[in-house]
Design an enzyme around this catalytic site. Structure first.
Site, PDB file in Angstrom:
ATOM      1  N   ASP A   1     -34.346  84.148  72.487  1.00 17.44           N
ATOM      2  CA  ASP A   1     -35.020  82.843  72.484  1.00 17.44           C
ATOM      3  C   ASP A   1     -34.929  82.132  73.817  1.00 17.44           C
ATOM      4  O   ASP A   1     -35.353  80.974  73.917  1.00 17.44           O
ATOM      5  CB  ASP A   1     -34.380  81.924  71.428  1.00 17.44           C
ATOM      6  CG  ASP A   1     -34.630  82.379  70.009  1.00 17.44           C
ATOM      7  OD1 ASP A   1     -35.448  83.297  69.814  1.00 17.44           O
ATOM      8  OD2 ASP A   1     -34.003  81.818  69.096  1.00 17.44           O
TER       9      ASP A   1
ATOM     10  N   HIS B   1     -42.201  84.438  71.106  1.00 19.94           N
ATOM     11  CA  HIS B   1     -41.276  84.290  72.228  1.00 19.94           C
ATOM     12  C   HIS B   1     -41.985  83.962  73.545  1.00 19.94           C
ATOM     13  O   HIS B   1     -43.188  83.740  73.578  1.00 19.94           O
ATOM     14  CB  HIS B   1     -40.394  85.522  72.334  1.00 19.94           C
ATOM     15  CG  HIS B   1     -39.396  85.611  71.222  1.00 19.94           C
ATOM     16  ND1 HIS B   1     -39.609  86.354  70.083  1.00 19.94           N
ATOM     17  CD2 HIS B   1     -38.191  85.015  71.050  1.00 19.94           C
ATOM     18  CE1 HIS B   1     -38.579  86.218  69.262  1.00 19.94           C
ATOM     19  NE2 HIS B   1     -37.707  85.413  69.823  1.00 19.94           N
TER      20      HIS B   1
ATOM     21  N   ASN C   1     -34.988 106.489  67.601  1.00 20.42           N
ATOM     22  CA  ASN C   1     -36.144 106.458  68.494  1.00 20.42           C
ATOM     23  C   ASN C   1     -36.710 105.051  68.430  1.00 20.42           C
ATOM     24  O   ASN C   1     -37.413 104.703  67.480  1.00 20.42           O
ATOM     25  CB  ASN C   1     -37.202 107.481  68.079  1.00 20.42           C
ATOM     26  CG  ASN C   1     -38.431 107.410  68.985  1.00 20.42           C
ATOM     27  OD1 ASN C   1     -38.428 106.739  70.015  1.00 20.42           O
ATOM     28  ND2 ASN C   1     -39.500 108.084  68.589  1.00 20.42           N
TER      29      ASN C   1
ATOM     30  N   GLY D   1     -36.981  92.894  69.629  1.00 20.72           N
ATOM     31  CA  GLY D   1     -35.728  92.239  69.965  1.00 20.72           C
ATOM     32  C   GLY D   1     -34.618  92.636  69.017  1.00 20.72           C
ATOM     33  O   GLY D   1     -33.446  92.757  69.417  1.00 20.72           O
TER      34      GLY D   1
END
Length: 446
Positions: free
Chosen positions: A196, A222, A290, A88
């Site tokens: 979230d 999560h 990357n 994330g």
């Protein structure tokens, strides 16, 4: 694949399910002895089998599982595209970096431009602003929603403001009506950090579909997990191209891994001052990274997506239960509230300790942790007070008094699907017992 290899694969996957049943059997919960995690993954036999299945493909980097996951996620949220990344935090970095592309012309973000965000948040919502040599402008949150105080947006605006990047905190939803109107009025980019809040809605529409770009996370805490992983969402084809470029080394080529000449003119491009015909696969239009994920992660994500509606329902039910049983403690505790017209897919249950309480936040969290009930502070509290940001350029609007309240008096407990009714009862009993002891004037520790 040979017939023998196919049969062996079938046997391996069957054994994987047996292994999961034996190694990860559900244990009896014993109050005071068993842990009550604040968050965690819910992994079933088919999830583990999918990871093994992907490993047996022998591909290892992003492949067909990644494409299937991206399709399923985009369809669930209701956007045109989802680009899989390795976390994330990387999703946030890619999302904001994409807006610095020269291909956006006058709307590109340039060094010194300002991005409005909140001080009471997680570092990696803000770090990409600094990493791209932009200037964060911190505004406060409201209580007890812990979402952006939209009354401060106009005060935060300057001639340098170019974007807004805010998270939906703990699954609650920031005032998208006000924020969208502000961004449209001033022609600002909006990045929704939905790490979230996967599945949360505003006026019946899923978050992640309002801004120009949105991000989600698949860390074990999560709503679904890949172990590590994240995604960048958008409805705009040009932004998707830029997102994928920054994720994939900054290259100009858009071929999938293992594919060549998708554009049909791999050796016919003339870009920059490179010689005409320079291999498009090695032509770079951005200073990128990357940040791809692996197919094994994606395979886990594919099976987790099938469980997402169930997981969201469980989170909502667990939140509602805690809200009800802890309501009698509202004399001393600030209990959370959903923002108007939202239906949050809750990540956690935030609790504030009022200044009038006969105990501190640290004493309450100490009591819970001693009882093996996991707690977490509200991320970084007030980011402007964190040592990481000393010496960096930023602006602050107002006194951030609510962010300081979050820093000093707020924590959260879990609502994730792995919590049982017995665990929730134990959380409530422990919290109520602690408050009653403190209210009676008896000594509490911590």
């Amino acid at each position: 694949m040979t017939e023998k290899a196919a049969k062996l694969r079938e046997q391996i996957l069957a054994l994987t399910a047996e292994f999961h049943a034996e190694a990860f059997a559900v244990l009896e919960f014993v109050p005071g002895q068993s842990s009550v995690p604040v968050s965690g993954k819910v992994i079933r036999a088919d999830d583990m089998a999918a990871c093994v299945d992907a490993a047996l493909d022998g591909w290892f980097t992003a492949g067909h599982w990644a494409k299937e996951f991206e399709r399923k996620l985009a369809r669930f949220v209701g956007v045109r595209s989802a680009s899989l990344v390795n976390s994330g935090s990387s999703a946030n970095l890619v999302a904001l970096s994409a807006l610095t592309s020269p291909k956006l012309g006058e709307r590109r973000l340039r060094q010194g431009d300002e991005v409005i965000t909140v001080a009471a948040g997680f570092p990696t919502t803000v770090n990409p602003i600094l990493q791209n040599r932009l200037v964060p402008v911190f505004i406060d949150v409201t209580l007890p929603t812990y979402e952006v105080d939209v009354t401060q947006l106009e005060a935060a605006l300057s001639s340098k403001t170019r974007a807004v990047m805010i998270a939906h905190t703990l699954g609650n939803v920031f005032d998208l009506g006000a924020v969208m109107a502000f961004c449209r009025k001033h022609k600002l980019w909006l990045i929704e950090d939905c790490c979230d809040a996967l599945g949360s809605t505003y006026k019946g529409q899923k978050v992640g579909t309002f801004g120009d770009i949105a991000t989600v996370s698949f860390y074990p805490a999560h709503h679904i997990t890949m172990g590590e992983g994240g995604a960048v969402l958008t409805d705009k084809p040009l932004l998707q191209t830029l997102i994928d470029s920054f994720r994939d080394w900054g290259r100009d080529c858009w071929c999938e891994p293992g594919k060549d000449d998708t554009c049909g003119k791999r050796f016919d491009w003339q870009l920059g001052t490179l010689p005409c015909g320079y291999d498009h696969k090695y032509t770079y239009s951005h200073v990128g990274y990357n940040l791809k994920a692996t197919d094994m992660q994606a395979a886990l994500g594919v099976t987790q997506m099938d469980k997402l509606p169930e997981f969201i329902a469980r989170r909502k039910a667990n939140f509602a239960y805690l809200n009800e049983v802890l309501a009698p403690l509202s004399e001393f505790l600030v209990l959370p509230e959903a923002t108007p017209e939202s239906d949050p897919s809750w990540f956690g249950f935030p609790i504030g300790v009022k200044e009038s309480a006969p105990f501190t936040r640290d004493q309450l969290t100490h009591a819970l942790e001693t009882a093996k009930i996991g707690t977490r502070l509200m991320f970084a509290g007030n980011l402007t007070r964190q040592p990481a940001y000393e010496g960096w350029e930023f602006r602050v609007v107002g006194d951030l008094k609510n962010s300081d309240f979050v820093m000093n008096r707020v924590f959260w407990i879990g609502v994730f699907p792995g919590l049982t009714e017995a665990m929730l009862d134990y959380i409530a009993e422990t919290a109520i017992g602690f408050v009653e002891t403190a209210k009676a004037g008896l000594k509490v520790v911590g």
